[in-house]
Design a protein around this motif. Structure first.
Motif, PDB file in Angstrom:
ATOM      1  N   LYS A 177       0.756  -1.298  -0.049  1.00 37.75           N
ATOM      2  CA  LYS A 177       0.130  -0.004  -0.008  1.00 37.75           C
ATOM      3  C   LYS A 177       0.700   1.186  -0.084  1.00 37.75           C
ATOM      4  CE  LYS A 177      -3.832   2.356   2.402  1.00 37.75           C
ATOM      5  NZ  LYS A 177      -4.584   2.197   3.616  1.00 37.75           N
ATOM      6  N   LEU A 178       2.247   1.187   0.823  1.00 41.83           N
ATOM      7  CA  LEU A 178       2.924   2.470   0.730  1.00 41.83           C
ATOM      8  C   LEU A 178       3.916   2.215  -0.441  1.00 41.83           C
ATOM      9  CD1 LEU A 178       3.669   2.507   4.655  1.00 41.83           C
ATOM     10  CD2 LEU A 178       1.881   3.760   3.049  1.00 41.83           C
ATOM     11  N   CYS A 183       3.789   9.381  -2.141  1.00 38.89           N
ATOM     12  CA  CYS A 183       2.348   9.604  -1.361  1.00 38.89           C
ATOM     13  C   CYS A 183       2.448   9.146   0.132  1.00 38.89           C
ATOM     14  CB  CYS A 183       1.456   8.720  -2.115  1.00 38.89           C
ATOM     15  SG  CYS A 183       1.276   9.338  -3.978  1.00 38.89           S
ATOM     16  N   GLU A 185       1.653   7.425   3.235  1.00 44.59           N
ATOM     17  CA  GLU A 185       0.196   7.390   3.931  1.00 44.59           C
ATOM     18  C   GLU A 185      -0.858   7.957   3.365  1.00 44.59           C
ATOM     19  OE1 GLU A 185       2.218  10.465   6.006  1.00 44.59           O
ATOM     20  OE2 GLU A 185       2.806   8.434   5.610  1.00 44.59           O
ATOM     21  N   ARG A 186      -0.466   8.887   2.531  1.00 48.10           N
ATOM     22  CA  ARG A 186      -1.589   9.666   1.817  1.00 48.10           C
ATOM     23  C   ARG A 186      -2.229   8.858   0.486  1.00 48.10           C
ATOM     24  NH1 ARG A 186       2.599  13.346   2.343  1.00 48.10           N
ATOM     25  NH2 ARG A 186       2.781  13.339   0.020  1.00 48.10           N
ATOM     26  N   SER A 187      -1.511   7.612   0.250  1.00 47.24           N
ATOM     27  CA  SER A 187      -1.972   6.963  -0.953  1.00 47.24           C
ATOM     28  C   SER A 187      -3.386   6.541  -0.827  1.00 47.24           C
ATOM     29  CB  SER A 187      -1.071   5.738  -0.953  1.00 47.24           C
ATOM     30  OG  SER A 187      -1.700   4.922  -1.964  1.00 47.24           O
ATOM     31  N   LYS A 188      -4.093   6.771  -1.886  1.00 46.63           N
ATOM     32  CA  LYS A 188      -5.531   6.221  -2.056  1.00 46.63           C
ATOM     33  C   LYS A 188      -5.839   4.585  -2.456  1.00 46.63           C
ATOM     34  CE  LYS A 188      -6.906  11.012  -2.814  1.00 46.63           C
ATOM     35  NZ  LYS A 188      -7.782  11.851  -3.795  1.00 46.63           N
TER      36      LYS A 188
END
Length: 204
Positions: A177-178, A183, A185-188
């Protein structure tokens, strides 16, 4: 693994009368500030100049870009084998020169039955040692165009590669996810349920 020495190849650039003067092009050439025609017009280059003014004082110091990717020389259905070239390009030169074949230096070649994956930093160690020497100490070099001796320094400005190669070169896990280092932790990004998951809700 094959390593083709970097420092002698950079010194050769300043021993040629037709090339040495062009190594200052990024600093001496006057361009329209509203048009980006060279990496030195970009914000990354300007930010580096602000962060390292001592390096930027001498326009002869070399700015390098590194690109890498692997390929199978025997094709998709051939023998299992991969080849990873590492190429360095000096970006001091004008746009019409820096992308020519003779200025794209093949520095490292990693052939073998499988790709280097997380061991690529071991193969790159000779190149890293040379880059550290060029950044920290510099190398005495004769500039034939100005007929001067100077200490040539160099820096690696950026790497150019696809996302999977980026993960190998940086040591960053690009599959989670990271996966995006910008991005974080701001990743969608999100994970979907398996298509074949059976619902446990009772049927009416």
């Amino acid at each position: 693994m094959w390593y083709f020495l970097l420092i002698p190849r950079l010194k050769i650039l300043y021993s040629s009368m037709t090339i040495a003067s062009h190594m200052r092009w990024h600093s001496e050439n006057q361009r329209d500030p509203n048009i980006m025609c060279h990496p030195s017009d970009g914000e990354a280059w300007k930010h580096f100049d602000r962060m390292h003014p001592e390096f930027s004082q001498d326009p002869r110091n070399v700015r390098l870009g590194l690109c890498s990717d692997g390929f199978s020389p025997f094709g998709q259905f051939g023998k299992t084998y991969s080849c990873w070239p590492i190429i360095l390009t000096p970006y001091n030169l004008p746009p019409g020169m820096s992308m020519k074949k003779e200025f794209m230096f093949l520095i490292v070649l990693i052939p073998g039955p499988s790709d280097p994956r997380h061991k690529i930093d071991v193969y790159l160690q000779p190149l890293i040692d040379d880059l550290c020497t060029l950044w920290n100490d510099g190398i005495p070099t004769f500039d034939v165009s100005l007929r001067q001796n100077f200490f040539m320094k160099a820096t690696l400005m950026w790497t150019i590669n696809d996302f999977s190669s980026y993960g190998m070169l940086s040591g960053w896990t690009t599959a989670s996810k990271l996966g995006c280092p910008i991005c974080m932790e701001r990743s969608k990004a999100f994970t979907t349920l398996n298509f074949f998951t059976v619902s446990t809700l009772p049927l009416k």
